[in-house]
Write an enzyme that holds these catalytic residues in place. Structure first.
Site: not given
Ligand code: 73E
Length: 829
Positions: A373, A570, A678
């Site tokens: 991952h 991020k 999402k």
């Protein structure tokens, strides 16, 4: 089920187990019974928690017969079971999901109304089981939902942490962590089975012995704990199937020493209990930055050893021929956390089942597959040989032997290239001897997959390059997915109704059908209704925020959201620089205030408690938010909202309301992302880099409906190789200079220049994730966002196209890919 191995004579005992009547009366009757006989209260004496628990028990009662049935079938049938091994399951609330799966939502609502109860009040009572950190844990939860919906026999195995991911609060803008006592009010969704406990051993020594002329090795452990299984139902959506999530809790074998207790030393008398129970006490509140903690290795071995033993002893039939194990199971390793299962299965097969090494290895290789991952080198888990050898001495021996044989194979293939041998060895020598768990998983697994196309490519090209050269066919990709049941049907009921009205109900299990919405993007009436749903979702979010003591959202604002764990890669800082720059631009007059689109910037993020820089970034976001939101000069234009304790429940409210999805990681660092999926699925447009699954989202939704910016992964590598100097970017770009200078000036820290100095210095002199290099293209992309949003009709059209083209990101599709490429398991009939 009731009659297995018994000889009952009572007629009820030999009748099949049946669910209560699926009617309002049947539901009300069962609910009241549970309230009386399980909670021990009458309706008039009950409080919301009693009522919530009785409701949960009632929903369970409806699923129970199916669950019995599925477990019996699993044993009787010859199907392969998918055993998903994961240290995390970030489940979110269960009530609504289970009501929906069992088609009980309307019945329950009406039955409770007849009892004078508003079901919405009970929904709020449930504390979500937060047994995961972020994307990796939520992915596991989506996968088990899809597998149940697709009738694939599955057991999710994991740990029943007593405390899940910490509750986040803010104190003067800084994160404080509080324990997540999610079990405090009862735990209606799981069933303890102490009679099925496994004994799990640790430490000690190994010895050889003569077994009727054969020399064998056995492990003589030093201490044990009990692993007690807790079973949770995982109902499929509208298909009458119920799979199992089995989470292990650690309990002392000898809870307490009566002798010591009687002598008055109460603390000492429960030492063993405290020690053992610590193993499942708390989830490691980390995401991607490993910490070499013994307790964590204990946790990993604890749940994996219990799971493997449970599967062999309790799921397989008694007379099962262990050599056929690969026909009946695939253990999917969710990242490296369960990889100690590889030497454990070898130990079981060689030491306990007395198989030859080669036969055992052939079985083991077929039984495991590994999902990676990450790409961050610091996130690749390694265990010091000293620690592993101390805690699991037999496993270390087995790992050494696996490595010896593997390196022989490497020499046979590639000759005596000593550097290559060093690079590929499962045992690393530098900076100290350690076991490289990703390498062990790669050597042992039948397949290795990344979680998005770009990520899988980078695994093959960089992180696991030599292994990919050796075994090209071992490597594959399965792009992540998200469950449409929770993240569209439940989270966004109004959009769901609109879609069902347009396309019929089949999309919930066949998400590609959303394509049918494409044509409606050009239908003005549909656009209007779609926009009305978005507006209403924003109002709903606004009330949720208000109930949490936040300011309500402003009408007419674009809702710009960045929701994900706080991590430098991020680049929440890049987002803050955009906010500060816009603020500074308006205040200084550089920007024409009328030209700036009114926006609310919404953040949701937890930082690992030991990750200082991430916590400083949280502080900065809150500090900037406070100043910006209070400044009259930008009033009505800019606002920052950062609700504390972002979790699945809050995500379900934010995502349907979002206009803009921030996916701005440095290219090559975010393995996939799933929040990006999402948000697109709920009609937010993405501003993003070419990273992780963003690449695939952009390809699918089209460049016109996606705001791309930033360096590509090869450009990142190139700039890094040249020698990246962030200060050069600061010098070159006036907007960047003004934004950084404003932070450095103390404008957001009451004039105190020291507060954010470490952050500013880090950006100017280090900036590992190259926020400054991508700043200018990011701002340009934000200008394009503003322009696009000004054309509301065009924006809504793009939003609809995002929904229509996101069907690929269903976790049902991801499961089909795993089944075709890796698992080769089939549905139960
Ligand atoms: O890109 C995400 C990905 O979407 C990745 O960062 C995340 O997994 C998601 C699902 O595939 C992830 N989490 C961890 N590593 N990658 C991790 C590492 C150590 C502890 C806990 C989580």
């Amino acid at each position: 089920e009731n009659t297995a191995e018994l000889r009952p004579t009572h007629p009820l005992a030999i009748a099949p187990v049946v669910a209560p009547a699926a009617s309002v009366d049947g539901f009300a009757k069962q609910f009241l019974q549970n309230l009386n006989f399980d909670q021990g209260v009458t309706l008039s004496n009950s409080d919301v928690n009693d009522q919530y628990l009785a409701l949960a028990y009632t929903v369970r009662d409806y699923l129970m017969a199916r669950w019995f049935d599925d477990r019996a079938q699993q044993k009787a049938q010859q199907n392969k079971t998918v055993c998903y091994l994961s240290a995390e399951y970030l489940l979110g609330r269960q009530l609504d999901n289970n009501l929906l799966a069992a088609r009980l939502t309307d019945i329950a609502t009406e039955a409770l109304a007849q009892c004078g109860i508003d079901i919405d009040d009970l929904r709020q009572v449930e504390i979500e089981p937060g047994l995961g950190n972020g994307g990796l844990g939520r992915l596991a939860a989506c996968f088990i939902d899809s597998l149940a919906t697709m009738s694939i026999p599955t057991i999710g195995y994991g740990i029943r942490y007593e405390y899940g991911i910490f509750r986040q609060a803010f104190n003067e803008g800084q994160q404080v962590e509080q324990p997540d006592a999610w079990l405090r009010m009862g735990s209606p969704w799981d069933f303890a089975h102490p009679e099925a406990a496994q004994t799990i051993s640790f430490a000690g020594t190994t010895e050889t012995y003569d077994d009727e002329g054969v020399e064998r090795t056995r492990w003589v452990p030093e201490w044990n704990v009990l692993a007690v299984p807790y079973n949770m139902m995982v109902p499929g959506y509208h298909n009458g199937r119920v799979n199992t999530l089995r989470l292990w809790r650690a309990v002392a074998t000898n809870a307490f020493d009566l002798h010591t207790f009687n002598s008055g030393d109460y603390v000492e008398s429960v030492r063993a209990q405290t020690f053992a129970e610590n193993i499942s006490k708390v989830l490691y509140p980390e995401d991607s930055t490993p910490q070499g903690k013994e307790l964590r290795l204990q946790q990993q071995y604890f749940f994996v050893a219990a799971s493997i033993a449970d599967f062999i002893e309790n799921v397989l039939p008694d007379d099962f021929d262990i050599e056929k194990l690969p026909e009946r199971v695939i253990f999917q390793l969710n990242d490296t956390h369960p990889v100690i299962g590889v030497p454990e299965l070898m130990r079981v097969l060689v030491d306990e089942k007395k198989l030859e090494w080669d036969a055992a290895w052939a079985i083991t290789q077929k039984c495991f597959a590994y999902t990676c991952h990450t790409l961050l080198p610091e996130a690749l888990e390694v265990w010091s040989v000293d620690l592993l050898g101390h805690l699991l001495p037999r496993h270390l021996e087995i790992i050494y032997r696996i490595n010896d044989e593997f390196l022989l194979e490497v020499r046979e293939r590639f000759g005596d290239d000593e550097m290559l041998i060093r690079n590929m060895s499962i045992i690393g020598e530098h900076p100290s001897r350690s076991v490289r768990m990703a390498y062990l998983a790669t050597v042992a697994g039948s397949k290795v997959n990344g979680v998005a196309e770009l990520h899988s490519q980078l695994l093959r090209d960089n992180v696991l390059k030599d292994f990919a050269t050796m075994w090209p066919d071992k490597f594959t990709n399965v792009t992540n997915g998200v469950t449409p049941r929770r993240f569209l049907r439940l989270a966004n009921p109004d959009l769901s109704s609109l879609i069902t009205e347009a396309l019929g109900a089949g999309w919930t299990v066949d998400l590609e059908r959303l394509r049918g919405l494409e044509a409606l993007a050009d239908d003005a009436d549909f656009r209007e209704r779609f926009a009305a749903v978005k507006a209403s979702n924003k109002r709903r979010l606004s009330s949720v925020l208000e109930a949490r003591g936040e300011a309500p959202l402003d009408d007419g604002h674009m809702l710009d959201v960045m929701i994900k764990r706080l991590h430098e890669y991020k680049r929440q800082t890049l987002k803050v620089l955009h906010i500060v720059s816009t603020y500074e631009g308006i205040v200084s007059g550089r920007l024409d205030v009328d030209e700036v689109q009114a926006r609310t910037f919404l953040f949701g993020a937890k930082a690992a408690p030991g990750y200082g820089m991430a916590k400083r970034i949280i502080h900065l976001i809150n500090a900037v938010g406070e100043v910006v939101s209070a400044d009259e000069r930008v009033k009505g234009k800019l606002k920052v909202v950062y609700p504390a304790n972002y979790n699945v429940t809050l995500a379900e409210r934010i995502i349907p309301a979002a206009d803009l999805s921030e996916q701005i990681s440095l290219a090559g660092k975010e393995a996939s992302g799933t929040g990006n999926m999402k948000l697109a699925l709920n009609g937010a447009l993405t501003i993003g880099t070419d990273d992780g699954a963003n690449v695939e989202i952009r390809k699918l939704v089209g460049d016109d409906n996606f705001f791309l910016f930033g360096m590509s992964e090869p450009e990142v590598e190139e700039l890094w190789a040249e020698g990246y100097r962030p200060a050069d970017f600061y010098q070159k770009d006036e907007r960047l200079r003004s934004a950084i200078d404003l932070i450095a000036s103390g404008a957001f820290s009451g004039g105190d220049r020291t507060v954010f100095e470490p952050l500013v210095s880090n950006l100017l002199y280090e900036d590992r994730f190259m926020a400054l290099a991508d700043f200018s293209t990011y701002l340009d992309a934000q200008d394009r966002v503003d322009a696009a949003y000004a054309d509301q009709d065009g924006w809504v059209r793009s939003a609809i196209l995002n929904v229509a083209r996101s069907g690929y990101f269903s976790s049902d599709r991801a499961m089909r890919d795993y089944l075709d490429r890796i698992w080769h398991a089939t549905p139960v009939s």
